[in-house]
Write a protein that holds these residues in place. Structure first.
Motif, PDB file in Angstrom:
ATOM      1  N   ASP A  84      -1.667 -57.225  53.246  1.00 16.04           N
ATOM      2  CA  ASP A  84      -1.017 -58.198  52.732  1.00 16.04           C
ATOM      3  C   ASP A  84      -1.735 -59.304  53.046  1.00 16.04           C
ATOM      4  OD1 ASP A  84       1.463 -57.532  51.821  1.00 16.04           O
ATOM      5  OD2 ASP A  84       2.205 -57.037  53.849  1.00 16.04           O
ATOM      6  N   VAL A  86      -3.104 -57.537  57.949  1.00 19.96           N
ATOM      7  CA  VAL A  86      -2.757 -58.975  57.108  1.00 19.96           C
ATOM      8  C   VAL A  86      -3.859 -59.827  57.469  1.00 19.96           C
ATOM      9  CG1 VAL A  86      -1.261 -61.045  57.933  1.00 19.96           C
ATOM     10  CG2 VAL A  86      -0.283 -58.742  58.037  1.00 19.96           C
ATOM     11  N   PRO A 130       5.916 -60.393  53.112  1.00 23.46           N
ATOM     12  CA  PRO A 130       4.776 -59.245  52.342  1.00 23.46           C
ATOM     13  C   PRO A 130       5.071 -58.829  50.875  1.00 23.46           C
ATOM     14  CG  PRO A 130       6.623 -58.029  53.795  1.00 23.46           C
ATOM     15  CD  PRO A 130       6.689 -59.449  53.889  1.00 23.46           C
ATOM     16  N   ALA A 131       3.895 -58.259  50.401  1.00 21.31           N
ATOM     17  CA  ALA A 131       4.245 -57.787  48.871  1.00 21.31           C
ATOM     18  C   ALA A 131       5.508 -56.901  48.894  1.00 21.31           C
ATOM     19  CB  ALA A 131       2.999 -57.171  48.535  1.00 21.31           C
ATOM     20  N   SER A 156      -1.351 -61.861  48.043  1.00 20.10           N
ATOM     21  CA  SER A 156      -0.295 -60.834  47.519  1.00 20.10           C
ATOM     22  C   SER A 156       1.071 -61.071  47.998  1.00 20.10           C
ATOM     23  CB  SER A 156      -0.883 -59.264  47.835  1.00 20.10           C
ATOM     24  OG  SER A 156      -0.779 -59.097  49.382  1.00 20.10           O
ATOM     25  N   GLY A 157       0.910 -61.615  49.413  1.00 18.70           N
ATOM     26  CA  GLY A 157       2.195 -62.135  49.748  1.00 18.70           C
ATOM     27  C   GLY A 157       2.605 -63.518  49.623  1.00 18.70           C
ATOM     28  N   CYS A 167      -2.733 -55.371  48.478  1.00 16.51           N
ATOM     29  CA  CYS A 167      -1.414 -55.030  47.898  1.00 16.51           C
ATOM     30  C   CYS A 167      -1.376 -55.320  46.665  1.00 16.51           C
ATOM     31  CB  CYS A 167      -0.363 -55.422  48.782  1.00 16.51           C
ATOM     32  SG  CYS A 167      -0.218 -54.805  50.282  1.00 16.51           S
TER      33      CYS A 167
END
Length: 302
Positions: free
Chosen positions: A185, A208, A174-175, A160-161, A300
């Motif tokens: 993330d 994370v 990050p998202a 997602s990141g 995310c």
């Protein structure tokens, strides 16, 4: 027949010293049980070979252990029932301190140079052979299978990141903020990182997961200060070898096939790896990251 097929029934029986001796530690202020790592600070499915090292939390070793100049159990000293060190195979220790009970496999011995300040007359902690301590039981094979499954699930989770390597820095973006603060993330590092890597920079505040999709890495002097140790999980997909020099790994590590060779390395989190050798300090940090069985729902939205 593969060798592990012959070895694992014996290991699972000898590792009986783990689970029933290890109830939830409700009074531990710094490191409550984790759904992923339980109460263990370190889990190795193979061998543990350390010198001049500190393991603050309890260690579960499903292979053999060779320890020299060590300190184990200081993060949860003298627990009345749970072992600070549980070894399924043979364990040998000298010139160290064990701050808790020991549950060791056959042909194990802790030499007289090992201090056992928590031992009492009935504690099998020094210079003895212990087969399968009565009233205990853990299925080491099932534990490993569970972690292999969890690791595979992690590694299949879409990122997602965004990841970039710039000027010897691994940057984790990050998202978008619109995804909210409660999600996770997930990052996928697809290519081996440069040997000149100097730091890991995370530009967010969420929990994370970092999935490394390569089989070996050699890190020296890497700074991970921007990672929140209690909310970060490092996942090494496909096993391989991680060589660490003068590096502090911030976050827990779930990698059932990973062989870790440490020199002047520090881990701030929990470890579940194939083997750990060298010189290391493993802090008994809490893990408050993802619940692996529900990760898909927590990633995310991009």
């Amino acid at each position: 027949m593969p060798p592990w097929r012959l070895r694992w029934p014996a290991l699972a029986a000898a590792a009986a010293a783990a689970a029933a001796l290890l109830p939830a530690v409700r009074g531990a202020p710094t490191s409550p049980p984790s759904p992923t790592f339980g109460d263990w600070g370190v889990i190795t499915y193979g061998n543990l070979q350390l010198s001049t090292s500190t393991l603050e939390g309890p260690a579960l070793v499903l292979g053999s252990a060779d320890l020299v100049d060590f300190d184990i159990g200081g993060g949860r000293p003298c627990h009345p029932t749970a072992p600070a060190l549980a070894v399924a195979g043979a364990a040998h220790g000298r010139h160290g301190v064990l701050k808790g009970r020991a549950a060791l496999g056959r042909h194990s011995a802790l030499e007289r140079t090992v201090g056992t300040p928590c031992a009492d007359g009935g504690d099998a902690s020094r210079g003895v052979t212990v087969g399968a301590p009565a009233g205990t039981g853990v299925d080491g094979w099932a534990t490993r299978l569970a972690h292999i499954g969890a690791s595979a699930s992690l590694c299949r989770t879409p990122a997602s990141g965004r990841v970039a390597v710039e000027d010897s820095v691994l940057k984790l973006f990050p998202a978008p903020a619109s995804a909210g603060d409660a999600c996770v993330d997930v990052f996928a590092v697809a290519h081996p990182l440069p040997r000149t890597l100097s730091s890991v920079q995370y530009y967010g505040t969420r929990r994370v997961v970092i999935n490394y999709h390569f089989r070996s890495a050699d890190w020296a002097g890497v700074d991970m200060a921007t990672l929140n140790a209690s909310r970060t999980l490092h996942s090494y997909c496909g096993g391989g070898r991680l060589r660490l020099r003068d590096t502090e790994v911030s976050g827990s590590v779930l990698a059932p096939g990973l062989r870790v060779d440490a020199r002047s390395a520090e881990f701030r989190g929990r470890l579940a790896v194939e083997s750990l050798t060298g010189q290391a300090v493993v802090r008994y940090e809490p893990y408050e990251g993802v619940a692996l069985d529900g990760l898909a729902a927590e990633v995310c939205a991009v």
